[in-house]
Design an enzyme around this catalytic site. Sequence first.
Site, PDB file in Angstrom:
ATOM      1  N   GLY A   2       0.815  -1.206   0.000  1.00 32.23           N
ATOM      2  CA  GLY A   2       0.000   0.000   0.000  1.00 32.23           C
ATOM      3  C   GLY A   2       0.846   1.253   0.000  1.00 32.23           C
ATOM      4  O   GLY A   2       0.568   2.215  -0.733  1.00 32.23           O
ATOM      5  N   SER A 125      -5.056 -12.527  -4.733  1.00 30.72           N
ATOM      6  CA  SER A 125      -3.922 -13.430  -4.550  1.00 30.72           C
ATOM      7  C   SER A 125      -4.171 -14.721  -5.323  1.00 30.72           C
ATOM      8  O   SER A 125      -5.316 -15.148  -5.489  1.00 30.72           O
ATOM      9  CB  SER A 125      -3.740 -13.761  -3.067  1.00 30.72           C
ATOM     10  N   TYR A 158      -8.558 -16.713   4.410  1.00 24.35           N
ATOM     11  CA  TYR A 158      -7.838 -15.772   3.547  1.00 24.35           C
ATOM     12  C   TYR A 158      -8.084 -16.111   2.077  1.00 24.35           C
ATOM     13  O   TYR A 158      -8.388 -15.233   1.262  1.00 24.35           O
ATOM     14  CB  TYR A 158      -6.347 -15.819   3.862  1.00 24.35           C
TER      15      TYR A 158
END
Length: 217
Positions: A2, A125, A158
């Site tokens: 980020g 991802s 996740y």
Amino acid sequence: LGFETAKSLALHGAHVILACRSLARGNDAVQRILGEWHKAKVEAMTLDLASLQSVQRFAEAFKSKNLPLHILVCNAAVFGVPWCLTEDGLESTFQVNHLGHFYLVQLLEEVLRQSSPARVVVVSSESHRFTEIKDSSGKLDFSLLSPSKKEYWAMLAYNRSKLCNILFSNELNRRLSPHGVTSNSLHPGNMIYSSLHRNWWVYTLLFNLARPFTKSL
């Protein structure tokens, strides 16, 4: 990731707003960017994706600035965290990694349309490939998205959140691209050392063992 994204955009002349859970850390990032180029237009605002109320407050505060929104980067994520519920009663990985971003985009959709051409970038991802969110009959199983403590496994949570990122980005692009707003999801790369491992010492150990073979941010 980020910070490097924000820094690159700022150094290319964009007016960048860092939406951060910790305003102190956000302001520290602002000062680091200004240290590289004192004319950079960069500021920090508070946004906690684990609170839908915080997402709403951020969106309202942003809209009050009457700024265009040409690029919205949905980058925040947690990884390997113990099971816990947010103040909204949802499993934290699902809310922070997906639902918080989803809600933010909904609240800012009109600003994005008015700022056309605009784009949304969702950081996902490759781990999305190692999970499923459908039941045995092929229908979406909502219980898999925000599982109970007994059914929770951090890595699986996740992976599911990253799959949600991609499905969301694809559908968002389908709906908004005719209005000049595109959406893309991306995998940042397997061989990158970031702070994603910080929530559990085992992941920290594995990340540090792999570090000599990884790219820098």
